[in-house]
Structure formats: C-alpha cells, structure tokens
Design an enzyme around this catalytic site. Structure first.
Site, PDB file in Angstrom:
ATOM      1  N   ILE A   1      30.268  50.214  24.213  1.00  0.00           N
ATOM      2  CA  ILE A   1      28.954  50.039  23.723  1.00  0.00           C
ATOM      3  C   ILE A   1      27.561  50.367  24.641  1.00  0.00           C
ATOM      4  O   ILE A   1      26.742  51.183  24.307  1.00  0.00           O
ATOM      5  CB  ILE A   1      28.594  48.760  23.089  1.00  0.00           C
TER       6      ILE A   1
ATOM      7  N   VAL B   1      26.399  39.952  36.150  1.00  0.00           N
ATOM      8  CA  VAL B   1      25.521  39.419  35.489  1.00  0.00           C
ATOM      9  C   VAL B   1      25.355  37.774  35.705  1.00  0.00           C
ATOM     10  O   VAL B   1      24.363  37.233  35.198  1.00  0.00           O
ATOM     11  CB  VAL B   1      25.169  39.926  34.090  1.00  0.00           C
TER      12      VAL B   1
ATOM     13  N   ASN C   1      23.695  43.908  27.273  1.00  0.00           N
ATOM     14  CA  ASN C   1      25.020  44.308  26.679  1.00  0.00           C
ATOM     15  C   ASN C   1      26.310  43.945  27.348  1.00  0.00           C
ATOM     16  O   ASN C   1      27.014  43.355  26.584  1.00  0.00           O
ATOM     17  CB  ASN C   1      25.042  45.624  26.659  1.00  0.00           C
TER      18      ASN C   1
ATOM     19  N   SER D   1      26.362  39.909  17.985  1.00  0.00           N
ATOM     20  CA  SER D   1      27.533  40.225  17.393  1.00  0.00           C
ATOM     21  C   SER D   1      27.570  39.605  16.059  1.00  0.00           C
ATOM     22  O   SER D   1      26.993  38.725  15.842  1.00  0.00           O
ATOM     23  CB  SER D   1      28.877  39.501  17.986  1.00  0.00           C
TER      24      SER D   1
ATOM     25  N   SER E   1      29.779  38.045  15.421  1.00  0.00           N
ATOM     26  CA  SER E   1      30.503  36.550  15.584  1.00  0.00           C
ATOM     27  C   SER E   1      29.391  35.364  15.893  1.00  0.00           C
ATOM     28  O   SER E   1      29.742  34.539  16.260  1.00  0.00           O
ATOM     29  CB  SER E   1      31.286  36.729  16.994  1.00  0.00           C
TER      30      SER E   1
ATOM     31  N   GLN F   1      38.355  32.689  19.362  1.00  0.00           N
ATOM     32  CA  GLN F   1      37.100  33.115  20.111  1.00  0.00           C
ATOM     33  C   GLN F   1      36.009  32.040  20.014  1.00  0.00           C
ATOM     34  O   GLN F   1      34.756  32.103  20.042  1.00  0.00           O
ATOM     35  CB  GLN F   1      36.552  34.185  19.262  1.00  0.00           C
TER      36      GLN F   1
ATOM     37  N   TYR G   1      33.830  32.021  22.754  1.00  0.00           N
ATOM     38  CA  TYR G   1      33.116  33.603  22.655  1.00  0.00           C
ATOM     39  C   TYR G   1      31.922  33.483  21.707  1.00  0.00           C
ATOM     40  O   TYR G   1      30.708  33.822  21.879  1.00  0.00           O
ATOM     41  CB  TYR G   1      33.955  34.600  22.220  1.00  0.00           C
TER      42      TYR G   1
ATOM     43  N   LYS H   1      27.696  34.496  21.557  1.00  0.00           N
ATOM     44  CA  LYS H   1      26.797  35.407  20.698  1.00  0.00           C
ATOM     45  C   LYS H   1      25.735  35.015  19.793  1.00  0.00           C
ATOM     46  O   LYS H   1      24.774  35.444  19.670  1.00  0.00           O
ATOM     47  CB  LYS H   1      28.079  36.224  19.984  1.00  0.00           C
TER      48      LYS H   1
ATOM     49  N   ASN I   1      38.583  44.880  23.005  1.00  0.00           N
ATOM     50  CA  ASN I   1      39.559  44.141  22.208  1.00  0.00           C
ATOM     51  C   ASN I   1      40.896  45.184  22.040  1.00  0.00           C
ATOM     52  O   ASN I   1      41.696  45.126  21.068  1.00  0.00           O
ATOM     53  CB  ASN I   1      39.012  44.168  20.711  1.00  0.00           C
TER      54      ASN I   1
HETATM   55  N1  LIG Z   1      33.710  45.781  20.836  1.00  0.00           N
HETATM   56  C1  LIG Z   1      33.415  45.029  19.766  1.00  0.00           C
HETATM   57  O1  LIG Z   1      34.230  44.835  18.712  1.00  0.00           O
HETATM   58  C2  LIG Z   1      31.899  44.346  19.920  1.00  0.00           C
HETATM   59  C3  LIG Z   1      31.391  44.046  21.247  1.00  0.00           C
HETATM   60  N2  LIG Z   1      30.163  43.274  21.247  1.00  0.00           N
HETATM   61  C4  LIG Z   1      29.517  43.023  22.414  1.00  0.00           C
HETATM   62  O2  LIG Z   1      29.171  44.323  23.207  1.00  0.00           O
HETATM   63  C5  LIG Z   1      28.951  44.136  24.395  1.00  0.00           C
HETATM   64  C6  LIG Z   1      29.998  45.256  25.104  1.00  0.00           C
HETATM   65  O3  LIG Z   1      31.293  45.150  24.823  1.00  0.00           O
HETATM   66  P1  LIG Z   1      32.420  46.437  24.678  1.00  0.00           P
HETATM   67  O4  LIG Z   1      31.577  47.352  24.929  1.00  0.00           O
HETATM   68  O5  LIG Z   1      32.991  46.083  23.587  1.00  0.00           O
HETATM   69  O6  LIG Z   1      33.046  45.904  26.035  1.00  0.00           O
HETATM   70  P2  LIG Z   1      33.652  46.572  27.270  1.00  0.00           P
HETATM   71  O7  LIG Z   1      34.939  45.896  27.765  1.00  0.00           O
HETATM   72  O8  LIG Z   1      34.225  48.226  26.644  1.00  0.00           O
HETATM   73  O9  LIG Z   1      32.709  47.096  28.201  1.00  0.00           O
HETATM   74  C7  LIG Z   1      32.270  46.054  28.965  1.00  0.00           C
HETATM   75  C8  LIG Z   1      31.159  46.329  29.963  1.00  0.00           C
HETATM   76  O10 LIG Z   1      30.492  45.239  30.301  1.00  0.00           O
HETATM   77  C9  LIG Z   1      30.444  45.387  31.884  1.00  0.00           C
HETATM   78  N3  LIG Z   1      30.973  43.983  32.470  1.00  0.00           N
HETATM   79  C10 LIG Z   1      31.829  42.922  32.036  1.00  0.00           C
HETATM   80  N4  LIG Z   1      31.601  41.918  32.680  1.00  0.00           N
HETATM   81  C11 LIG Z   1      30.335  41.972  33.464  1.00  0.00           C
HETATM   82  C12 LIG Z   1      29.806  41.059  34.169  1.00  0.00           C
HETATM   83  N5  LIG Z   1      30.155  40.011  34.590  1.00  0.00           N
HETATM   84  N6  LIG Z   1      28.588  41.809  34.960  1.00  0.00           N
HETATM   85  C13 LIG Z   1      28.325  43.103  34.607  1.00  0.00           C
HETATM   86  N7  LIG Z   1      28.882  43.863  33.878  1.00  0.00           N
HETATM   87  C14 LIG Z   1      30.018  43.290  33.172  1.00  0.00           C
HETATM   88  C15 LIG Z   1      31.840  45.958  32.123  1.00  0.00           C
HETATM   89  O11 LIG Z   1      31.657  46.765  33.470  1.00  0.00           O
HETATM   90  P3  LIG Z   1      33.172  47.245  34.237  1.00  0.00           P
HETATM   91  O12 LIG Z   1      34.195  47.922  33.243  1.00  0.00           O
HETATM   92  O13 LIG Z   1      32.497  48.194  35.161  1.00  0.00           O
HETATM   93  O14 LIG Z   1      33.656  46.084  34.822  1.00  0.00           O
HETATM   94  C16 LIG Z   1      31.560  47.384  31.044  1.00  0.00           C
HETATM   95  O15 LIG Z   1      30.771  48.033  31.430  1.00  0.00           O
HETATM   96  C17 LIG Z   1      29.570  42.789  24.726  1.00  0.00           C
HETATM   97  O16 LIG Z   1      28.564  41.933  24.937  1.00  0.00           O
HETATM   98  C18 LIG Z   1      30.226  42.421  23.569  1.00  0.00           C
HETATM   99  O17 LIG Z   1      30.350  40.845  23.371  1.00  0.00           O
HETATM  100  C19 LIG Z   1      29.717  42.585  20.066  1.00  0.00           C
HETATM  101  C20 LIG Z   1      30.437  42.752  18.881  1.00  0.00           C
HETATM  102  C21 LIG Z   1      31.671  43.416  18.640  1.00  0.00           C
HETATM  103  C1  LIG Z   2      36.164  41.588  20.792  1.00  0.00           C
HETATM  104  C2  LIG Z   2      36.207  41.393  19.292  1.00  0.00           C
HETATM  105  O1  LIG Z   2      37.070  42.347  18.786  1.00  0.00           O
HETATM  106  C3  LIG Z   2      34.982  41.739  18.614  1.00  0.00           C
HETATM  107  O2  LIG Z   2      33.852  41.312  19.503  1.00  0.00           O
HETATM  108  C4  LIG Z   2      33.229  40.706  18.620  1.00  0.00           C
HETATM  109  O3  LIG Z   2      31.801  40.268  18.825  1.00  0.00           O
HETATM  110  C5  LIG Z   2      33.468  40.952  17.174  1.00  0.00           C
HETATM  111  O4  LIG Z   2      33.311  39.712  16.450  1.00  0.00           O
HETATM  112  C6  LIG Z   2      34.950  41.325  17.085  1.00  0.00           C
HETATM  113  O5  LIG Z   2      35.543  40.206  16.858  1.00  0.00           O
END
Ligand SMILES: NC(=O)C1=CN([C@@H]2O[C@H](COP(=O)(O)OP(=O)(O)OC[C@H]3O[C@@H](n4cnc5c(N)ncnc54)[C@H](OP(=O)(O)O)[C@@H]3O)[C@@H](O)[C@H]2O)C=CC1
Ligand SMILES: C[C@H](O)[C@@H]1OC(=O)[C@H](O)[C@@H]1O
Length: 254
Positions: free
Chosen positions: A18, A65, A91, A144, A146, A154, A157, A161, A195
């Site tokens: 994202i 972070v 994010n 989220s 969530s 979760q 988690y 959120k 996921n």
């Molecule tokens: N996917 C989903 O269904 C949903 C996601 N979200 C939220 O969206 C956000 C992004 O998730 P998503 O894109 O799915 O996840 P990804 O795993 O695809 O990407 C996660 C990103 O966060 C970085 N990251 C992880 N831990 C750290 C840290 N400690 N410090 C700095 N950067 C970090 C990773 O860096 P690197 O890869 O370089 O280690 C990567 O760029 C999260 O906050 C998640 O909770 C919310 C709702 C639904």
């Molecule tokens: C990582 C999960 O699939 C995703 O994360 C969220 O925040 C949503 O609720 C989904 O469960």
C-alpha cells in the site's frame, strides 16, 4: 488534474504494498516523495526509480519506525533532499498472525511498537516540521477495517489499528490550530505480502472475498486515490475523519 502539484510527501513503509502504491500515486499527482522502509533495499530503490521516471524527485531512507530516532532522521533527510514536508502518510505496519492464548510476548510487543509507537513518533516528527514551516499540512494514517472489527489471529494487531485511528482523531484536534489536517484510511483486505501466507488457504481467501459487495479482494492501488484525495486540497475541510476503503466489506452483515 494533478492534486499534489508542488507538494512534498513522506510515506513510511513504502518499499512495497500500500505504501508503495501511495508513493507512486502521489508522484503521478505531481508530488516529490520521500519513502521510508525497513529491509528491502532493491524494492525501495525501484520505487524511487519509478517516481523519478514520472519526472518527480524521490529519496529512500532506511529505518525501523519502532525506534524513535528513525522519525527525526527520516524527516531531517527528507527536508535536506526535498526542502519541506507538506504531506505525511503513516503506513508502515506488520501483522504476524497468531492465536491469542499463546501469543508470544515478543510478537505482541513488536506489533505494538511498529504499528502504534512507530506511528506516534513519526506523526509527531512530521507535525513538528509542518509547524516549523508555518503553512499547515496533511497527515494520513493507514489504519484498517480492523480498527472497527476483530480477528481471531489478530488480537495484538487490531488494537494497534484502533489506536492509529484514535491518534488521528486526537492529532486532528491538537494540530487544527496549525492548519494541519489528520485523517485515516481504513483498508479492508488488500492483497500484499502482509497476508500472503494467511490467504494462501483457498477456503479463507474465498470466505474473505465472498463478503465483499464489490466482488473482489483489494489491490494496493485501490488505496492510492483515497490517500491522495485526503492529502490534497480537495479535502481541505476534512479532518479527524476515517474513510473505509474495503469494497463494502464492513457494512455487509447479511
Ligand atoms: N494488506 C491489507 O490487507 C491491509 C493492510 N493495512 C495496513 O497497511 C499498511 C501497509 O501494509 P501492506 O502494504 O499490506 O504490507 P506490506 O507487507 O506489503 O508492506 C509493508 C511495508 O512496511 C515496511 N515496514 C515493515 N515494518 C517496518 C518497520 N518496522 N519500519 C519501517 N518500515 C517497515 C516494509 O518494508 P520492507 O519490506 O523494506 O521491510 C514494507 O515497505 C500496514 O500498516 C497494514 O497494517 C491495513 C488494512 C488492510
Ligand atoms: C493483514 C490482514 O489480511 C488485513 O489486515 C487488516 O488490517 C485487515 O483487517 C486484514 O485482516
């Protein structure tokens, strides 16, 4: 129409998923972009290259972070390279799925530190820079669905959120006097690395997709538009708000 023309946008966790989609979406709308990431150097470099190919400036800054020092470092290096901070997107996040009754302390604490403490430090550092600049700004946090509903695996988690959503509400009050707007997006289930294992189970994947009125799980790019909108002046009177981006999953009770 370019919604972020001339703006500088900072995004955490933008080497993938994202955050990456939001970074490229912001660049498509005319922004220069600084990304933070944790581990994936090549992925971060390719995000920077994609933004530069759009004719915008970009830098990648590595850092965890959960460490308060990362926030000050990210903002300082972004300002050095790009001049200012107009928009901050919080994010970065993790979701290591695990059962409740035997949740390891380290998993619980790491999830809290990255998702919630990390958001607090980063939002605070970005807001301080915006206040120093004296021209307002916009903060968008990736919370989220969530924040509003639970998940059996979760329990560590979902409170983070809800916390991020709540942080945006309180920050909206604290920062309104500085012209800084604070909002969250609440994604549903978006297909990313976070996921991949959980949704490798076809039965679970089908069950998750079946409750979505728009008929499919989300893609990272589904978040780019809502994030750019909340960051832009089109949303100039929107603060303290939360925008579900879930294909309608939340409202689908029966
Ligand atoms: N996917 C989903 O269904 C949903 C996601 N979200 C939220 O969206 C956000 C992004 O998730 P998503 O894109 O799915 O996840 P990804 O795993 O695809 O990407 C996660 C990103 O966060 C970085 N990251 C992880 N831990 C750290 C840290 N400690 N410090 C700095 N950067 C970090 C990773 O860096 P690197 O890869 O370089 O280690 C990567 O760029 C999260 O906050 C998640 O909770 C919310 C709702 C639904
Ligand atoms: C990582 C999960 O699939 C995703 O994360 C969220 O925040 C949503 O609720 C989904 O469960």
């Amino acid at each position: 129409m370019q919604l972020l023309e001339g703006k500088t946008v900072l995004i955490t966790g933008a080497s993938a998923g994202i955050g990456r989609a939001a970074a490229i979406g912001a660049a498509r709308h005319g922004a220069d972009v600084a990304i933070n990431y944790l581990r994936e150097d090549a992925a971060a470099a390719s995000c920077v290259a994609e933004i530069e190919a759009l004719g915008r400036r970009a830098i990648a800054v590595k850092g965890d972070v959960s460490d308060p020092a990362t926030a000050a470092d990210f903002v300082a290096r972004a300002v050095d390279a790009l001049g200012r901070v107009d928009v901050f997107v919080n994010n970065a996040g993790i979701c290591p799925f695990h059962a409740f009754l035997d949740m390891p302390v380290e998993t619980f604490e790491r999830t809290m530190r990255v998702n919630l403490h990390g958001a607090y430090y980063m939002v605070q550092a970005a807001a301080n820079q915006m206040v120093r600049q004296g021209q307002g700004g916009a903060i968008v946090a990736v919370s989220s669905i969530s924040a509003l509903v639970g998940g059996e695996f979760q329990t560590h988690y979902t409170p983070t959120k809800a916390g991020v959503h709540s942080l945006m509400q309180s920050a909206a009050i604290a920062l309104g006097k500085h012209g800084i707007r604070c909002n969250s997006v609440l994604p549903g289930t978006i297909l990313t690395e976070i996921n991949r294992d959980d949704l490798a189970d076809p039965a679970k994947r089908e069950r998750m997709a079946a409750r979505i009125p728009l008929g499919r799980l989300g893609e990272p790019d589904d978040l780019a538009g809502p994030i750019v909108f909340l960051a832009s002046d089109l949303a100039r009177y929107v603060t303290g708000a939360a925008l579900l981006v879930d294909g309608g999953a939340f409202v689908n009770l029966q």
